[in-house]
Design a protein around this motif. Structure first.
Motif, PDB file in Angstrom:
ATOM      1  N   ALA A   1       0.832  -1.212   0.000  1.00 11.07           N
ATOM      2  CA  ALA A   1       0.000   0.000   0.000  1.00 11.07           C
ATOM      3  C   ALA A   1       0.863   1.258   0.000  1.00 11.07           C
ATOM      4  CB  ALA A   1      -0.943  -0.011   1.203  1.00 11.07           C
ATOM      5  N   TYR A   2       1.845   1.271  -0.896  1.00  8.91           N
ATOM      6  CA  TYR A   2       2.809   2.372  -0.920  1.00  8.91           C
ATOM      7  C   TYR A   2       2.323   3.521  -1.784  1.00  8.91           C
ATOM      8  CZ  TYR A   2       7.068   4.994  -1.940  1.00  8.91           C
ATOM      9  OH  TYR A   2       7.995   5.991  -2.094  1.00  8.91           O
ATOM     10  N   ASP A   3       2.618   4.751  -1.311  1.00  4.99           N
ATOM     11  CA  ASP A   3       2.387   5.958  -2.095  1.00  4.99           C
ATOM     12  C   ASP A   3       3.634   6.832  -1.995  1.00  4.99           C
ATOM     13  OD1 ASP A   3       1.525   8.759  -2.734  1.00  4.99           O
ATOM     14  OD2 ASP A   3      -0.411   7.778  -3.004  1.00  4.99           O
ATOM     15  N   ILE A   4       4.143   7.296  -3.125  1.00  5.68           N
ATOM     16  CA  ILE A   4       5.394   8.069  -3.162  1.00  5.68           C
ATOM     17  C   ILE A   4       5.307   9.339  -2.323  1.00  5.68           C
ATOM     18  CG2 ILE A   4       4.730   9.338  -5.243  1.00  5.68           C
ATOM     19  CD1 ILE A   4       8.289   8.083  -4.463  1.00  5.68           C
ATOM     20  N   SER A   5       4.089   9.828  -2.069  1.00  5.98           N
ATOM     21  CA  SER A   5       3.932  11.051  -1.275  1.00  5.98           C
ATOM     22  C   SER A   5       4.477  10.877   0.139  1.00  5.98           C
ATOM     23  CB  SER A   5       2.464  11.479  -1.220  1.00  5.98           C
ATOM     24  OG  SER A   5       1.673  10.491  -0.578  1.00  5.98           O
ATOM     25  N   GLN A   6       4.489   9.637   0.633  1.00  8.08           N
ATOM     26  CA  GLN A   6       5.044   9.365   1.963  1.00  8.08           C
ATOM     27  C   GLN A   6       6.516   9.777   2.015  1.00  8.08           C
ATOM     28  OE1 GLN A   6       2.786   5.194   1.433  1.00  8.08           O
ATOM     29  NE2 GLN A   6       4.202   5.180   3.145  1.00  8.08           N
ATOM     30  N   ASP A   7       7.275   9.365   0.992  1.00 12.99           N
ATOM     31  CA  ASP A   7       8.689   9.702   0.965  1.00 12.99           C
ATOM     32  C   ASP A   7       8.917  11.159   0.583  1.00 12.99           C
ATOM     33  OD1 ASP A   7      10.237   7.409   1.776  1.00 12.99           O
ATOM     34  OD2 ASP A   7       9.482   6.386   0.011  1.00 12.99           O
ATOM     35  N   GLU A   8       8.076  11.698  -0.268  1.00 17.84           N
ATOM     36  CA  GLU A   8       8.208  13.122  -0.620  1.00 17.84           C
ATOM     37  C   GLU A   8       8.102  13.990   0.622  1.00 17.84           C
ATOM     38  OE1 GLU A   8       6.447  13.057  -5.209  1.00 17.84           O
ATOM     39  OE2 GLU A   8       5.091  13.368  -3.511  1.00 17.84           O
ATOM     40  N   GLN A   9       7.156  13.676   1.497  1.00 18.00           N
ATOM     41  CA  GLN A   9       6.981  14.446   2.724  1.00 18.00           C
ATOM     42  C   GLN A   9       8.153  14.254   3.677  1.00 18.00           C
ATOM     43  OE1 GLN A   9       4.733  16.868   3.523  1.00 18.00           O
ATOM     44  NE2 GLN A   9       6.194  17.112   5.199  1.00 18.00           N
ATOM     45  N   LEU A  10       8.671  13.025   3.753  1.00 17.23           N
ATOM     46  CA  LEU A  10       9.827  12.767   4.613  1.00 17.23           C
ATOM     47  C   LEU A  10      11.021  13.612   4.188  1.00 17.23           C
ATOM     48  CD1 LEU A  10      11.467  11.195   6.744  1.00 17.23           C
ATOM     49  CD2 LEU A  10      11.877   9.440   4.992  1.00 17.23           C
ATOM     50  N   PHE A  11      11.297  13.665   2.891  1.00 15.84           N
ATOM     51  CA  PHE A  11      12.449  14.407   2.397  1.00 15.84           C
ATOM     52  C   PHE A  11      12.282  15.907   2.645  1.00 15.84           C
ATOM     53  CE2 PHE A  11      13.431  10.404   0.831  1.00 15.84           C
ATOM     54  CZ  PHE A  11      14.622  10.373   0.128  1.00 15.84           C
TER      55      PHE A  11
ATOM     56  N   LYS B   1      10.861   8.911  -9.606  1.00 16.46           N
ATOM     57  CA  LYS B   1      10.588  10.040  -8.709  1.00 16.46           C
ATOM     58  C   LYS B   1      11.491   9.982  -7.474  1.00 16.46           C
ATOM     59  CE  LYS B   1       5.756  10.582 -10.122  1.00 16.46           C
ATOM     60  NZ  LYS B   1       4.335  10.396  -9.719  1.00 16.46           N
ATOM     61  N   TYR B   2      11.665   8.763  -6.948  1.00 16.35           N
ATOM     62  CA  TYR B   2      12.517   8.616  -5.767  1.00 16.35           C
ATOM     63  C   TYR B   2      13.957   8.977  -6.101  1.00 16.35           C
ATOM     64  CZ  TYR B   2      14.093   6.801  -1.269  1.00 16.35           C
ATOM     65  OH  TYR B   2      14.625   6.694  -0.011  1.00 16.35           O
ATOM     66  N   TYR B   3      14.404   8.602  -7.296  1.00 15.46           N
ATOM     67  CA  TYR B   3      15.775   8.946  -7.681  1.00 15.46           C
ATOM     68  C   TYR B   3      15.952  10.457  -7.715  1.00 15.46           C
ATOM     69  CZ  TYR B   3      20.346   8.644  -9.786  1.00 15.46           C
ATOM     70  OH  TYR B   3      21.699   8.749 -10.005  1.00 15.46           O
TER      71      TYR B   3
END
Length: 278
Positions: free
Chosen positions: A70-80, A236-238
Motif C-alpha cells: 500500500a505504498y504511495d510516493i507522497s510518503q517519501d516526498e513528505q519525509l524528504f 521520482k525517488y531517484y
C-alpha cells in the motif's frame, strides 16, 4: 523458485523453467505466490535473453508487491521535505562540535540501493583494521527514537542518536573501525555529521538508468524499499535522492567522499587507493 533463480544463471535446458511456467498458470495460485513466481520468471527470461516476457513478468510481480505494501510516493516526498526543513533551521546551520568518546569509528557506505555499496564494503572491509557489519538498522532506530520531528532541542536529538548508535555498534564488534552499509542512510547524512562527527561517509554514485533498472528487477523483502516496485516511483525517488544529496553537499561541503561505481569497476586499484586515503 525465486531464490533459485536469483542464485543461478538460468540456461535454456533448465528444467525449472517449464515447471515455473506451468505453475504460474495455476488457477488456485495466491497473489503472494504469483508475485514470487513473477520475479523468478522475470529473472529467468532475462538470463535467456527474452526481454519482452521478462518485462511482463517483472511488471506483474512489482504491481502485486506495491499493492501488498500500500505504498504511495507522497510518503517519501513528505519525509524528504521534513529532513530539509529540520536542517535548514537556525539551530542546525552548523555542524556540531562534539566528540563521540567511543572506541569504534563507523564508516557509512550509502547511496541509492543497487549503486555498488556491497562492492565498496567488501573492498573496505578487506582491510585488517575494519569489520564489515553489513546493513545495520541502528541508525534508523536511533533517529526514530530521538523524536526529531517534534523535539525542539536539536542537540538533544543528536546526543540521543549518538548514544544509541554507539551502544549498538559496541555490541557488534570490538574492532576500531566498522562499516555500516545500509544504502538509504543517505537520508540521514545530516544526523551522522552532527551526532557522529568522527564517522566517515562514502557515497556511491552510479549511472541513474543502471540504478533504476536494477531496482525494478530486484525483489526486496524490506518494506522500506516499497518505492522500488513501480518504474514511476523509482524515477521520482531517484530525483528525491539527487535533490537531497545536492542539499547535503551544499550544507556540509567536503564532508562526503563520492565514489564513482563505474570508475571503481574500470580502475579498481587506483580508486581503492583514493578511497583508503580518505
Amino acid at each position: 523458485y525465486r531464490n533459485y533463480s536469483t542464485a543461478t544463471k538460468i540456461k535454456h535446458d533448465d528444467p525449472f523453467i517449464q515447471k515455473m511456467k506451468k505453475l504460474v498458470c495455476a488457477k488456485d495460485l495466491s497473489e503472494k505466490d504469483l508475485m514470487q513466481l513473477s520475479f523468478a520468471l522475470g529473472k529467468s527470461e532475462l538470463d535467456l535473453g527474452n526481454k519482452e516476457p521478462a518485462i511482463n513478468h517483472l511488471i506483474r510481480g512489482n504491481a502485486i508487491r506495491k499493492k501488498e505494501l500500500a505504498y504511495d510516493i507522497s510518503q517519501d516526498e513528505q519525509l524528504f521535505v521534513s529532513i530539509k526543513q529540520f536542517f535548514n533551521s537556525d539551530a542546525t546551520n552548523k555542524q556540531a562540535d562534539v566528540v563521540s568518546g567511543f572506541s569504534t569509528r563507523p564508516i557509512f557506505i550509502l547511496g541509492m540501493p543497487r549503486s555498488g555499496t556491497t562492492l565498496a564494503e567488501q573492498i573496505v572491509a578487506s582491510h585488517s583494521n575494519v569489520f564489515g557489519a553489513g546493513e545495520l538498522e541502528f541508525l534508523n532506530q536511533a533517529i526514530s527514537n530521538s523524536r526529531w520531528r517534534v523535539e525542539k532541542d536539536r542537540q538533544q536529538v543528536f546526543s540521543s542518536v549518538r548514544a544509541f548508535y554507539n551502544q549498538q555498534i559496541s555490541e557488534v564488534s570490538d574492532a576500531s573501525i566498522i562499516t555500516d552499509k545500509l544504502p538509504l542512510n543517505f537520508r540521514w547524512i545530516g544526523f551522522i555529521l552532527n551526532a557522529l562527527p568522527d564517522a566517515k561517509i562514502v557515497h556511491l554514485k552510479r549511472d541513474p538508468a543502471a540504478v533504476c533498472w536494477s531496482n525494478l528487477k530486484t525483489y526486496f523483502p524490506s518494506e522500506g524499499m516499497a518505492f522500488t516496485f513501480d518504474s514511476q516511483d523509482i524515477a521520482k525517488y531517484y530525483r528525491l535522492y539527487e535533490d537531497l544529496m545536492d542539499f547535503w553537499h551544499q550544507k556540509y561541503p567536503g564532508k562526503l567522499y563520492n565514489l564513482d561505481y563505474e570508475k571503481l569497476t574500470e580502475d579498481q586499484e587506483d580508486e581503492t587507493r583514493k578511497l583508503f586515503d580518505y
